[in-house]
Motif scaffolding. Structure first.
Motif, PDB file in Angstrom:
ATOM      1  N   PRO A   1       0.806  -1.228   0.000  1.00 39.61           N
ATOM      2  CA  PRO A   1       0.000   0.000   0.000  1.00 39.61           C
ATOM      3  C   PRO A   1       0.837   1.274   0.000  1.00 39.61           C
ATOM      4  N   GLU A   2       2.135   1.161   0.224  1.00 41.11           N
ATOM      5  CA  GLU A   2       2.984   2.350   0.295  1.00 41.11           C
ATOM      6  C   GLU A   2       3.412   2.856  -1.078  1.00 41.11           C
ATOM      7  N   LEU A   3       2.977   2.236  -2.156  1.00 41.03           N
ATOM      8  CA  LEU A   3       3.368   2.651  -3.498  1.00 41.03           C
ATOM      9  C   LEU A   3       2.899   4.071  -3.789  1.00 41.03           C
ATOM     10  N   THR A   4       3.728   4.830  -4.476  1.00 34.30           N
ATOM     11  CA  THR A   4       3.351   6.177  -4.877  1.00 34.30           C
ATOM     12  C   THR A   4       2.404   6.128  -6.062  1.00 34.30           C
ATOM     13  N   LYS A   5       1.845   7.288  -6.408  1.00 35.74           N
ATOM     14  CA  LYS A   5       0.920   7.361  -7.536  1.00 35.74           C
ATOM     15  C   LYS A   5       1.617   6.980  -8.831  1.00 35.74           C
ATOM     16  N   ALA A   6       2.850   7.432  -9.001  1.00 36.60           N
ATOM     17  CA  ALA A   6       3.594   7.104 -10.219  1.00 36.60           C
ATOM     18  C   ALA A   6       3.902   5.607 -10.286  1.00 36.60           C
ATOM     19  N   GLU A   7       4.226   5.002  -9.151  1.00 37.04           N
ATOM     20  CA  GLU A   7       4.516   3.569  -9.137  1.00 37.04           C
ATOM     21  C   GLU A   7       3.269   2.748  -9.425  1.00 37.04           C
ATOM     22  N   ARG A   8       2.138   3.184  -8.898  1.00 41.16           N
ATOM     23  CA  ARG A   8       0.886   2.473  -9.175  1.00 41.16           C
ATOM     24  C   ARG A   8       0.524   2.582 -10.653  1.00 41.16           C
ATOM     25  N   LYS A   9       0.787   3.751 -11.216  1.00 42.60           N
ATOM     26  CA  LYS A   9       0.512   3.937 -12.637  1.00 42.60           C
ATOM     27  C   LYS A   9       1.423   3.044 -13.477  1.00 42.60           C
ATOM     28  N   LYS A  10       2.689   2.957 -13.108  1.00 36.37           N
ATOM     29  CA  LYS A  10       3.623   2.099 -13.834  1.00 36.37           C
ATOM     30  C   LYS A  10       3.234   0.635 -13.725  1.00 36.37           C
ATOM     31  N   LEU A  11       2.803   0.233 -12.552  1.00 40.50           N
ATOM     32  CA  LEU A  11       2.401  -1.155 -12.342  1.00 40.50           C
ATOM     33  C   LEU A  11       1.171  -1.508 -13.170  1.00 40.50           C
ATOM     34  N   CYS A  12       0.174  -0.656 -13.122  1.00 42.65           N
ATOM     35  CA  CYS A  12      -1.058  -0.929 -13.862  1.00 42.65           C
ATOM     36  C   CYS A  12      -0.857  -0.779 -15.364  1.00 42.65           C
ATOM     37  N   GLY A  13       0.195  -0.063 -15.766  1.00 40.83           N
ATOM     38  CA  GLY A  13       0.482   0.072 -17.191  1.00 40.83           C
ATOM     39  C   GLY A  13       0.903  -1.238 -17.836  1.00 40.83           C
ATOM     40  N   LEU A  14       1.259  -2.239 -17.017  1.00 43.39           N
ATOM     41  CA  LEU A  14       1.594  -3.551 -17.567  1.00 43.39           C
ATOM     42  C   LEU A  14       0.377  -4.258 -18.139  1.00 43.39           C
ATOM     43  N   MET A  15      -0.796  -3.858 -17.693  1.00 46.32           N
ATOM     44  CA  MET A  15      -2.027  -4.558 -18.018  1.00 46.32           C
ATOM     45  C   MET A  15      -2.770  -3.847 -19.144  1.00 46.32           C
ATOM     46  N   ASP A  16      -3.273  -4.631 -20.094  1.00 48.79           N
ATOM     47  CA  ASP A  16      -4.122  -4.119 -21.167  1.00 48.79           C
ATOM     48  C   ASP A  16      -5.559  -4.475 -20.823  1.00 48.79           C
ATOM     49  N   VAL A  17      -6.374  -3.459 -20.460  1.00 53.26           N
ATOM     50  CA  VAL A  17      -7.739  -3.722 -20.007  1.00 53.26           C
ATOM     51  C   VAL A  17      -8.594  -4.298 -21.116  1.00 53.26           C
ATOM     52  N   ARG A  18      -8.197  -4.116 -22.383  1.00 53.64           N
ATOM     53  CA  ARG A  18      -8.966  -4.691 -23.489  1.00 53.64           C
ATOM     54  C   ARG A  18      -8.870  -6.208 -23.512  1.00 53.64           C
TER      55      ARG A  18
END
Length: 654
Positions: A477-494
């Motif tokens: 839960p300590e991840l920053t906003k930029a780190e969360r964005k980078k992590l979720c960028g691995l996933m293609d919601v399509r």
């Protein structure tokens, strides 16, 4: 078991019944007695010397007095010169030397091969007493006869010749006797090696393993459990068929009792014959590993066991069949690698293991990849090791294909069909990420690097990756906003399935932008389904993950383009959502719909999307009269029905 009897006279070699074992012994040196047993035997005491004397006396029961004493180990033999000297050239030399020096008649045979038991066989043969040779004592007798020089030069039909005939005619022709002889040869090195007994045993064993199983007539050990298909076949066999049916690996268990150095020499000889399949060699190595490598980690790393296990692992690695990795299963190789790390095997062995594993990583399972981290690492599992295995696997795939794994879109489907192993590895990586994501010490860079090690087309859907990301977000839960964005960028919601999309829409851990994207493409998926039903299409309403991107592009067209344009201008923030609280009131008529089941944040985003869609639908209907039936111009009634459908579809997949 084969045996050979020599001599015909009864055994007259007896032990002295006097109290030799009660002789006073020096407490500090138990092997040094204070009293000469010979003086006690003759009725005299002579305690001034502290000389080591034998503790056991054996003699030949005869009317003639003994005239020579032979000391072998802790046993002293009172014998007669004539029968011994007539067969042994070495004893002749020793007795002559003693006579020249005017010393007593005691002869000391230091480091006698086989010890007192082997000497007794030779002594009985000299006296013509009955002696039985078998696989357990023949090597010791052969080495003892060689030491005493009991050859044909001394007497015809001497012991060396008779033992050689027995070895060649019986022992080396028998499967189990050859293995027993090989086992007993190790304690008689280097004499057994000099006499080429070990080499002849190994050659005999290797030759028998190469025989066609249909011609196996001797007994062998086979206690391994059959696999289910083999068990069915076994049950249907008649008794005669079971006898005649010999598996290819019939010899594997019998040689497992050999020490690792002898086992290595046998396997090398078997492989040199060139007739053994790599799968059988792999089964032999697996069986030996199960026999000698402890299951318990505590037992494994203990002093003596660690040293022996290290030798076993390093030897097995040297013997691995390198036939594109088909000889041993990937699961066995990974377990062997885990043991190699625990016992500190040499670096070359670990390197060879990783090379073999990388050739067949697609056969691995997640449990086998969970290798504990080494002492210098802070993570629970050795992620760096798995990353290296994955990199080697991808390099091998590139080299074997003669092309880069990044393919053009027009050839992607064909490539995937030809490389199903990549799809399997993709699922394996996602499942592994889901396991290691629970580790609070796992860095984001390690997670990202491992996820990006496989090409995009190796993941037809991103459900497994989404689950791993979800676990990582909850455990970190300590991840920053930029780190969360980078992590979720691995996933293609399509590439999320309907169930995964529904779960993601309700996931409070995901960034707002990701939730918006999930909701948007969920609407697109619904539009595709409605359009397919409206056109009475025979195509599957839920497109396959491979063609999902093409389906989106074909069906979105003009109907979804206005929504997409509006989405590009949306800048959603938590403050704006609070200011737009009136949106919830405007849509209060839908309070009984399935949309109320969504979390408040997702519902507000969803309501805003539909309000924008409604405006675009009205503009569309004013231009085209037939557009009112389009999925993009649904009114509140359709929205309500869609919300009800969401209620039936909503469930968690975490």
């Amino acid at each position: 078991m084969k045996f050979m009897k020599l001599g015909s006279k009864p055994d007259a070699l007896q032990a002295d019944g006097n109290s030799i074992r009660s002789v006073p012994v020096d407490a500090k040196n138990p092997n040094e007695v204070l009293v000469d047993p010979e003086k006690i035997y003759k009725g005299g005491i002579h305690a001034e010397r502290r000389t080591r004397f034998p503790m056991i006396i054996r003699y030949v029961s005869s009317e003639l007095a003994t005239d020579v004493s032979v000391n072998v180990g802790d046993v002293k033999y009172h014998l007669h010169k004539f029968p011994l000297l007539s067969k042994s050239n070495r004893l002749q030399k020793l007795v002559s030397k003693a006579n020249e020096e005017n010393s007593d008649d005691d002869i000391y045979l230091d480091d006698f091969p086989g010890g007192p038991k082997a000497f007794e066989i030779c002594a009985k043969f000299c006296y013509g007493m009955t002696v039985t040779l078998n696989a357990y004592n023949v090597v010791a007798a052969r080495c003892a006869a060689e030491y005493l020089e009991m050859t044909e030069d001394v007497d015809r039909g001497n012991l060396v010749l008779k033992i050689e005939v027995f070895l060649n005619s019986s022992i080396f022709r028998c499967w189990k006797d050859s293995i027993i002889v090989l086992q007993t040869s190790k304690s008689l090195l280097p004499c057994s090696e000099d006499l080429k007994i070990i080499g002849r045993c190994i050659d005999s064993i290797a030759s028998k393993t190469s025989v066609d199983p249909a011609y196996i007539t001797w007994s062998y050990t086979y206690n391994r459990k059959l696999t289910e298909p083999d068990k069915i076949v076994e049950d249907k066999m008649t008794f005669l068929e079971k006898i005649e049916s010999v598996p290819k690996d019939w010899w594997v268990e019998d040689i497992c009792e050999l020490d690792i150095d002898l086992y290595k020499r046998v396997l090398v000889a078997v492989k040199s014959k060139g007739r053994m399949d790599g799968v059988v060699i792999g089964e032999a190595l697996k069986t030996y590993a199960l026999r000698w490598i402890p299951d318990s980690v505590e037992t494994l790393v203990s002093g003596a066991n660690a040293s022996r296990t290290k030798s076993v692992v390093e030897t097995i690695v040297c013997l691995l069949p390198y036939d594109n990795g088909i000889g041993c299963s990937c699961s066995f190789l990974l377990k062997l690698l885990r043991v190699a790390i625990l016992v500190g095997a040499n670096e070359s062995s670990a390197k060879e293991l990783t090379k073999s594993i990388s050739l067949k990583l697609h056969e691995a399972c997640v449990k086998d990849l969970l290798i504990p981290a080494r002492s210098l690492q802070i993570t629970t599992y050795d992620v760096h090791l798995v990353q290296g295995l994955l990199n080697q696997y991808m390099n091998h795939e590139k080299g074997s294909c003669g092309m880069d794994v990044v393919q053009e879109k027009h050839g992607e489907d064909t490539y995937i069909l030809g490389r199903r192993s990549l799809l399997t590895v993709g699922k394996l990586v996602d499942a592994y990420l889901g396991e290691i994501a629970h580790d609070p010490n796992l860095g984001l860079s390690s997670f990202v690097d491992l996820s990006q090690s496989i090409p995009d087309f190796a993941r037809p859907d991103h459900d497994g990756l989404y689950r791993a990301i979800d676990v990582y977000l909850k455990e970190h839960p300590e991840l920053t906003k930029a780190e969360r964005k980078k992590l979720c960028g691995l996933m293609d919601v399509r590439k999320l399935t309907a169930d995964a999309s529904m779960h993601a829409a309700q996931n409070e851990c995901l960034p707002l932008r990701v939730v918006v994207q999930v909701l948007f493409f969920d609407q697109v998926r619904s539009s595709i389904s409605f359009q397919s039903l409206g056109n009475n299409s025979t195509r599957d309403p839920s497109p396959s993950p491979m063609n999902r991107d093409e389906g989106y592009k074909k069906t979105m067209g003009d109907s979804c383009q206005p929504i997409k344009n509006q989405m590009t201008h949306l800048r959603i923030k938590d403050e704006e959502l609070h200011k737009n609280g009136k949106l919830g009131k405007k849509n209060s008529k839908n309070s009984k719909s399935g949309l109320q089941l969504l979390p408040s944040r997702s519902r507000r985003i969803f309501d805003k999307l539909w309000s924008v869609r409604k405006v675009q639908g009205e503009n569309k209907s004013s231009e085209t009269s037939g557009s009112s039936s389009s999925p993009t111009s649904l009114g509140h009634g359709d929205t309500k029905s869609y919300g009800l459908s969401l209620r039936h579809q909503r469930h968690s997949i975490s």
